[in-house]
Scaffold this motif. Sequence first.
Motif, mmCIF file in Angstrom:
data_model
loop_
_atom_site.group_PDB
_atom_site.id
_atom_site.type_symbol
_atom_site.label_atom_id
_atom_site.label_comp_id
_atom_site.label_asym_id
_atom_site.label_seq_id
_atom_site.Cartn_x
_atom_site.Cartn_y
_atom_site.Cartn_z
ATOM 1 N N PRO A 1 -0.126 80.838 50.128
ATOM 2 C CA PRO A 1 -0.445 81.563 48.893
ATOM 3 C C PRO A 1 -1.930 81.847 48.709
ATOM 4 O O PRO A 1 -2.295 82.783 48.000
ATOM 5 N N THR A 2 -2.791 81.048 49.341
ATOM 6 C CA THR A 2 -4.231 81.257 49.237
ATOM 7 C C THR A 2 -4.862 81.157 50.617
ATOM 8 O O THR A 2 -4.311 80.531 51.529
ATOM 9 N N VAL A 3 -6.048 81.749 50.758
ATOM 10 C CA VAL A 3 -6.726 81.676 52.051
ATOM 11 C C VAL A 3 -7.164 80.249 52.362
ATOM 12 O O VAL A 3 -7.256 79.882 53.550
ATOM 13 N N ALA A 4 -7.420 79.442 51.359
ATOM 14 C CA ALA A 4 -7.789 78.049 51.619
ATOM 15 C C ALA A 4 -6.669 77.336 52.364
ATOM 16 O O ALA A 4 -6.912 76.582 53.320
ATOM 17 N N GLU A 5 -5.428 77.573 51.939
ATOM 18 C CA GLU A 5 -4.284 76.966 52.623
ATOM 19 C C GLU A 5 -4.072 77.578 53.997
ATOM 20 O O GLU A 5 -3.760 76.891 54.974
ATOM 21 N N GLY A 6 -4.237 78.899 54.090
ATOM 22 C CA GLY A 6 -4.000 79.578 55.357
ATOM 23 C C GLY A 6 -5.000 79.230 56.434
ATOM 24 O O GLY A 6 -4.638 79.085 57.609
ATOM 25 N N LEU A 7 -6.268 79.077 56.074
ATOM 26 C CA LEU A 7 -7.278 78.733 57.066
ATOM 27 C C LEU A 7 -7.152 77.294 57.523
ATOM 28 O O LEU A 7 -7.538 76.949 58.647
ATOM 29 N N ARG A 8 -6.596 76.432 56.665
ATOM 30 C CA ARG A 8 -6.467 75.017 57.015
ATOM 31 C C ARG A 8 -5.206 74.720 57.825
ATOM 32 O O ARG A 8 -5.131 73.696 58.490
ATOM 33 N N SER A 9 -4.216 75.596 57.734
ATOM 34 C CA SER A 9 -2.912 75.292 58.322
ATOM 35 C C SER A 9 -2.711 76.049 59.623
ATOM 36 O O SER A 9 -3.101 77.207 59.742
ATOM 37 N N PRO A 10 -2.094 75.393 60.615
ATOM 38 C CA PRO A 10 -1.727 76.115 61.828
ATOM 39 C C PRO A 10 -0.642 77.129 61.512
ATOM 40 O O PRO A 10 0.158 76.944 60.608
ATOM 41 N N SER A 11 -0.630 78.230 62.245
ATOM 42 C CA SER A 11 0.380 79.254 61.993
ATOM 43 C C SER A 11 1.747 78.739 62.395
ATOM 44 O O SER A 11 1.906 78.000 63.354
ATOM 45 N N GLY A 12 2.731 79.153 61.639
ATOM 46 C CA GLY A 12 4.110 78.818 61.959
ATOM 47 C C GLY A 12 4.988 79.967 61.544
ATOM 48 O O GLY A 12 4.589 80.804 60.758
ATOM 49 N N MET A 13 6.174 80.029 62.095
ATOM 50 C CA MET A 13 7.072 81.118 61.768
ATOM 51 C C MET A 13 8.248 80.573 60.971
ATOM 52 O O MET A 13 8.405 79.384 60.776
ATOM 53 N N GLY A 14 9.083 81.460 60.509
ATOM 54 C CA GLY A 14 10.243 81.082 59.717
ATOM 55 C C GLY A 14 10.237 81.827 58.412
ATOM 56 O O GLY A 14 9.263 81.773 57.671
ATOM 57 N N LEU A 15 11.286 82.550 58.118
ATOM 58 C CA LEU A 15 11.356 83.370 56.918
ATOM 59 C C LEU A 15 11.581 82.498 55.689
ATOM 60 O O LEU A 15 12.499 81.704 55.635
ATOM 61 N N MET A 16 10.712 82.617 54.692
ATOM 62 C CA MET A 16 10.804 81.821 53.480
ATOM 63 C C MET A 16 11.013 82.760 52.305
ATOM 64 O O MET A 16 10.107 83.474 51.900
ATOM 65 N N THR A 17 12.203 82.801 51.771
ATOM 66 C CA THR A 17 12.509 83.698 50.659
ATOM 67 C C THR A 17 13.193 82.894 49.564
ATOM 68 O O THR A 17 13.771 81.848 49.779
ATOM 69 N N LYS A 18 13.119 83.438 48.353
ATOM 70 C CA LYS A 18 13.822 82.834 47.233
ATOM 71 C C LYS A 18 15.309 83.134 47.339
ATOM 72 O O LYS A 18 15.704 84.250 47.642
ATOM 73 N N LYS A 19 16.113 82.161 47.075
ATOM 74 C CA LYS A 19 17.560 82.355 47.142
ATOM 75 C C LYS A 19 18.067 82.976 45.862
ATOM 76 O O LYS A 19 17.549 82.745 44.798
#
Length: 328
Positions: A310-328
């Motif tokens: 949700p934020t660049v702070a989280e994105g820059l700290r986390s390794p990339s991963g795949m998997g579709l995340m949607t609201k049910k």
Amino acid sequence: MSLSAFAGSCGALPTRFRRPRLLIIGCGDVGLRVQRLALASPGAAQRGRVYALTSSPERLALLRAAGITPLQGNLDQPRTLRRLAGLATHLLHLAPPPGQGRDGAALLHDPRTLALVRSLRRGRLPQALVYASTSGVYGDCAGAWVPETRPVAPATARAQRRVAAEAVLRQSLGRSGVRVSILRVPGIYAPDREGGTPRARLLRGTAVLQASDDVFTNHIHADDLARACQLALWRGAAQRIYHASDNTQLRMGDYFDGAADLYGLPRPPRLSRREAQVQLPPLLLSFMSESRRLENHRLRHELRLRLRYPTVAEGLRSPSGMGLMTKK
């Protein structure tokens, strides 16, 4: 909806016609992420075929290894696009316009998108098309919140080409029954993307604007953009515009300061706007001359994308991963 779910909704047609066929135009980093999502989704074994147009013979093996059927062709050579007619049920257009005309003159339209549209119209049109445009079509908004309904006001030839490409797709294909969805995309980043972090710029010591002159900037992690592309192919509304942007509210200098702290590097020097106009190159200045904050309500509530980063702070700290995340 996955490719296999779509195939199951097509009735009693022969199998080769029931299965969806996705064509990716401009299958670089984001296109390959979209394909990895498809492979990781439930029912992947029954998915339709994925094709990608490429003008680079050296990319053929890479695309095949990713499970993609490559098609050799070049958007700058319309005669090579004839085999695209009637091929795809769904099309993802990620290719940028050329930077200038063949004679080096300023270019205010997108001949590549025009050539693609002309080739598609020679056969059965795709059911859906998603185009990755740019948030730069709005020009400078003085830091205001920007909804998708805001009129475009491109301030650069680069943004004007994107406006022209959007218009060609919406008018020529959208009015012919194709479900055209436009994703307006800000800065794309990811730790595993070439040039996908500000680290190299920080190492160069490139300056940013002082706080009183600074601009708001918008971002999207490449994995979340891939999810947005996939969801728009199946859930995007006809003639609908979506902001493919995360929830970050940051000024540009704060973004680079945060990245510098994360990497343990010196924060970049700060300049007044007047100093920047003297010391920085025109292209960089153009990005420092536009300030806006993109609303992403449609992305989250219509496409139902749950941002992994949700934020660049989280994105820059986390390794990339795949998997579709949607609201049910």
